[in-house]
Motif scaffolding. Structure first.
Motif, PDB file in Angstrom:
ATOM      1  N   PRO A 299      36.295  34.895  46.045  1.00 53.57           N
ATOM      2  CA  PRO A 299      37.352  34.821  45.028  1.00 53.57           C
ATOM      3  C   PRO A 299      36.911  33.940  43.864  1.00 53.57           C
ATOM      4  CG  PRO A 299      37.905  33.430  46.916  1.00 53.57           C
ATOM      5  CD  PRO A 299      36.573  34.048  47.215  1.00 53.57           C
ATOM      6  N   GLU A 300      37.031  34.441  42.642  1.00 54.43           N
ATOM      7  CA  GLU A 300      36.714  33.634  41.464  1.00 54.43           C
ATOM      8  C   GLU A 300      37.923  32.780  41.119  1.00 54.43           C
ATOM      9  OE1 GLU A 300      33.782  33.448  40.157  1.00 54.43           O
ATOM     10  OE2 GLU A 300      32.983  35.047  41.428  1.00 54.43           O
ATOM     11  N   LEU A 301      37.672  31.695  40.402  1.00 50.82           N
ATOM     12  CA  LEU A 301      38.785  30.862  39.926  1.00 50.82           C
ATOM     13  C   LEU A 301      39.559  31.660  38.885  1.00 50.82           C
ATOM     14  CD1 LEU A 301      39.655  27.867  40.445  1.00 50.82           C
ATOM     15  CD2 LEU A 301      38.455  27.277  38.341  1.00 50.82           C
ATOM     16  N   ARG A 302      40.867  31.840  39.098  1.00 45.29           N
ATOM     17  CA  ARG A 302      41.660  32.621  38.144  1.00 45.29           C
ATOM     18  C   ARG A 302      42.993  31.924  37.933  1.00 45.29           C
ATOM     19  NH1 ARG A 302      45.256  36.110  41.529  1.00 45.29           N
ATOM     20  NH2 ARG A 302      44.833  35.370  43.627  1.00 45.29           N
ATOM     21  N   THR A 303      43.616  32.227  36.813  1.00 44.71           N
ATOM     22  CA  THR A 303      44.884  31.584  36.493  1.00 44.71           C
ATOM     23  C   THR A 303      46.022  32.344  37.143  1.00 44.71           C
ATOM     24  OG1 THR A 303      43.923  30.898  34.413  1.00 44.71           O
ATOM     25  CG2 THR A 303      46.301  30.739  34.588  1.00 44.71           C
ATOM     26  N   VAL A 304      46.873  31.623  37.860  1.00 49.16           N
ATOM     27  CA  VAL A 304      48.034  32.249  38.497  1.00 49.16           C
ATOM     28  C   VAL A 304      49.306  31.665  37.889  1.00 49.16           C
ATOM     29  CG1 VAL A 304      46.818  32.839  40.635  1.00 49.16           C
ATOM     30  CG2 VAL A 304      47.948  30.610  40.443  1.00 49.16           C
ATOM     31  N   ASP A 305      50.424  31.799  38.569  1.00 43.20           N
ATOM     32  CA  ASP A 305      51.703  31.343  38.021  1.00 43.20           C
ATOM     33  C   ASP A 305      51.623  29.892  37.546  1.00 43.20           C
ATOM     34  OD1 ASP A 305      52.637  33.749  38.671  1.00 43.20           O
ATOM     35  OD2 ASP A 305      54.095  33.069  40.169  1.00 43.20           O
ATOM     36  N   GLY A 306      52.254  29.628  36.405  1.00 42.16           N
ATOM     37  CA  GLY A 306      52.379  28.257  35.937  1.00 42.16           C
ATOM     38  C   GLY A 306      51.081  27.662  35.419  1.00 42.16           C
ATOM     39  N   GLY A 307      50.087  28.521  35.107  1.00 40.72           N
ATOM     40  CA  GLY A 307      48.841  27.999  34.537  1.00 40.72           C
ATOM     41  C   GLY A 307      47.902  27.400  35.561  1.00 40.72           C
ATOM     42  N   ARG A 308      48.288  27.444  36.822  1.00 39.51           N
ATOM     43  CA  ARG A 308      47.418  26.927  37.873  1.00 39.51           C
ATOM     44  C   ARG A 308      46.180  27.805  37.994  1.00 39.51           C
ATOM     45  NH1 ARG A 308      49.207  24.608  42.769  1.00 39.51           N
ATOM     46  NH2 ARG A 308      50.988  24.048  41.497  1.00 39.51           N
ATOM     47  N   GLU A 309      45.032  27.167  38.222  1.00 41.10           N
ATOM     48  CA  GLU A 309      43.832  27.956  38.497  1.00 41.10           C
ATOM     49  C   GLU A 309      43.509  27.836  39.973  1.00 41.10           C
ATOM     50  OE1 GLU A 309      40.515  27.613  35.561  1.00 41.10           O
ATOM     51  OE2 GLU A 309      41.909  26.233  34.624  1.00 41.10           O
ATOM     52  N   VAL A 310      43.218  28.966  40.591  1.00 40.02           N
ATOM     53  CA  VAL A 310      42.939  28.931  42.022  1.00 40.02           C
ATOM     54  C   VAL A 310      41.919  30.014  42.384  1.00 40.02           C
ATOM     55  CG1 VAL A 310      44.980  30.353  42.552  1.00 40.02           C
ATOM     56  CG2 VAL A 310      43.999  28.935  44.341  1.00 40.02           C
ATOM     57  N   ALA A 311      41.008  29.632  43.288  1.00 34.73           N
ATOM     58  CA  ALA A 311      40.003  30.591  43.758  1.00 34.73           C
ATOM     59  C   ALA A 311      40.369  30.994  45.175  1.00 34.73           C
ATOM     60  CB  ALA A 311      38.609  29.955  43.718  1.00 34.73           C
ATOM     61  N   CYS A 312      41.322  31.916  45.293  1.00 33.13           N
ATOM     62  CA  CYS A 312      41.775  32.367  46.613  1.00 33.13           C
ATOM     63  C   CYS A 312      42.353  33.763  46.449  1.00 33.13           C
ATOM     64  CB  CYS A 312      42.840  31.400  47.145  1.00 33.13           C
ATOM     65  SG  CYS A 312      43.541  31.911  48.732  1.00 33.13           S
ATOM     66  N   HIS A 313      42.024  34.659  47.383  1.00 31.87           N
ATOM     67  CA  HIS A 313      42.597  36.013  47.308  1.00 31.87           C
ATOM     68  C   HIS A 313      44.092  35.996  47.631  1.00 31.87           C
ATOM     69  CE1 HIS A 313      38.721  37.765  46.719  1.00 31.87           C
ATOM     70  NE2 HIS A 313      38.263  37.406  47.904  1.00 31.87           N
ATOM     71  N   TYR A 314      44.495  35.028  48.438  1.00 33.70           N
ATOM     72  CA  TYR A 314      45.897  35.008  48.893  1.00 33.70           C
ATOM     73  C   TYR A 314      46.498  33.616  48.678  1.00 33.70           C
ATOM     74  CZ  TYR A 314      44.006  39.148  51.111  1.00 33.70           C
ATOM     75  OH  TYR A 314      43.372  40.348  51.327  1.00 33.70           O
ATOM     76  N   PRO A 315      46.693  33.214  47.393  1.00 35.26           N
ATOM     77  CA  PRO A 315      47.187  31.850  47.149  1.00 35.26           C
ATOM     78  C   PRO A 315      48.580  31.623  47.731  1.00 35.26           C
ATOM     79  CG  PRO A 315      47.040  33.107  45.092  1.00 35.26           C
ATOM     80  CD  PRO A 315      46.460  33.970  46.157  1.00 35.26           C
ATOM     81  N   MET A 316      48.851  30.368  48.052  1.00 34.59           N
ATOM     82  CA  MET A 316      50.138  29.993  48.635  1.00 34.59           C
ATOM     83  C   MET A 316      51.134  29.702  47.511  1.00 34.59           C
ATOM     84  SD  MET A 316      48.427  27.161  51.101  1.00 34.59           S
ATOM     85  CE  MET A 316      49.884  26.743  52.037  1.00 34.59           C
TER      86      MET A 316
END
Ligand code: ATP
Ligand code: MG
Length: 321
Positions: A299-316
């Motif tokens: 998983p690449e680091l990507r921006t998810v909800d709220g501008g958070r960056e996370v490298a996970c296919h299934y973020p919590m």
């Protein structure tokens, strides 16, 4: 503060930074892999993660004490990671590093005053006694420390001296590698407060390196969590600590001892070697919520909800405002 040319962009921008250590016989240790982030002027970013995840290596790259194998470090819009030592010299005062306190950071036979003035001499800056007196006051030390030998100081006072020495050249960026981990808890709080005050009064940008999440909570605006040389999560400190997106961040937070809460069982599974990184997500061998895709696809680091960056296919915690 010296009048540095101001540019519109962030103070520090790192892009795709990699640092590998060749170990011989074709083996390579990947200490820092593909790290990208920015630090704004006056901002405090914390780098956290377990021992060996690459925090110190990254810290040294940020202040050009070490060079990346690929990727770049820009300070004030200027690429510093490819400059020769000679070209770097005039830029060195702008970025300083503070290490974990140890007696060895000062020459035991030289007066503290000499050690404080030394960076000014090296960079051919004028020595202004009033400035030094003000600086010592700012770090909470009396002016008479100049004539004393390092051995006569306590650990907490010595760390104040280390900080003063880093600030003598009026840097814009301070990288502090485990600045309080050698101190006991009450002294830790004092030094944390001091760094916070200095940051505000001097407009200093800081990168705080720590393996201790409870320390960085008070020290940083944003937090970058590292695992095996990569950033796996990056976001606002409080948001990350209250609602981690990466299962690794979650596990780190769970491991902080708290009153009225039994410690959960530690993460199972081995930390993979930074020499033979597994395919897929580097954390999948220990992840409590691992799925088939995680062992295959990184998983690449990507921006998810709220501008958070996370490298996970299934973020919590996704979809939670
Ligand atoms: N000079 C070197 N040669 C070979 N390997 C190195 C060198 N310096 C660091 N390493 C390795 O690189 C990885 C990252 O090390 P680093 O010191 O950056 O980690 P760290 O996160 O600062 O750890 P700690 O919390 O223990 O200080 C580790 O696996 C370490 O063993
Ligand atoms: Mg380290």
């Amino acid at each position: 503060m010296p009048n540095y040319a101001q540019t519109g962009g962030p103070l520090l921008q790192v892009t795709g930074l990699c640092r590998r250590y060749p170990l011989g016989k074709g083996r390579v240790l990947h200490a820092v892999s593909g790290v990208s982030f920015a630090v704004e002027r006056g901002e405090a970013l914390a780098l956290v993660g377990e021992s060996g995840c690459g925090k110190s290596t990254l810290g040294r790259l940020l202040v050009a004490l070490d060079r990346p194998d690929s990727g770049e470090v820009c300070l004030g819009g200027r690429v510093i990671s490819r400059l020769s030592d000679r070209a770097l010299r005039p830029l060195r005062p702008r970025m300083q590093m503070v290490f974990q306190d140890s007696l060895s950071s000062f020459n035991p036979r030289r007066k503290v005053g000499d050690a404080l003035i030394e960076p000014l001499k090296i960079h051919r800056r004028a020595y202004d006694p009033a400035f030094l007196e003000r600086l010592l006051k700012q770090v909470g030390l009396p002016p008479d420390v100049m004539d004393r030998l390092p051995g006569s100081f306590s650990g907490g006072q010595r760390q104040r001296l280390n900080i003063a020495r880093a600030l003598v050249l009026e840097p814009e960026l301070l990288v502090a590698d485990e600045p309080v981990s050698a101190l006991d808890v009450s002294l830790q709080a004092q030094i944390i407060n001091l760094l916070g005050e200095l940051r505000r009064s001097l407009g200093l940008a800081c990168v705080f390196i720590s393996h201790d999440l409870s320390v960085v909570r008070q020290m940083s605006d944003r937090i970058a969590v590292m695992y095996l040389g990569r950033i796996v999560e990056l976001g606002e400190t409080l948001a990350v600590m209250e609602q981690p997106s990466h299962p690794y961040t979650h596990a780190l937070l769970q491991a902080i001892p708290r009153l009225n809460r039994p410690l959960p069982p530690p993460l199972s599974g081995d930390v993979p070697s930074p020499i033979d990184l597994p395919a897929g997500c580097p954390f999948h061998t220990r992840c409590p919520s691992v799925q088939a895709r995680c062992a295959q696809e990184r998983p690449e680091l990507r921006t998810v909800d709220g501008g958070r960056e996370v490298a996970c296919h299934y973020p919590m915690n996704q979809g939670v405002a």
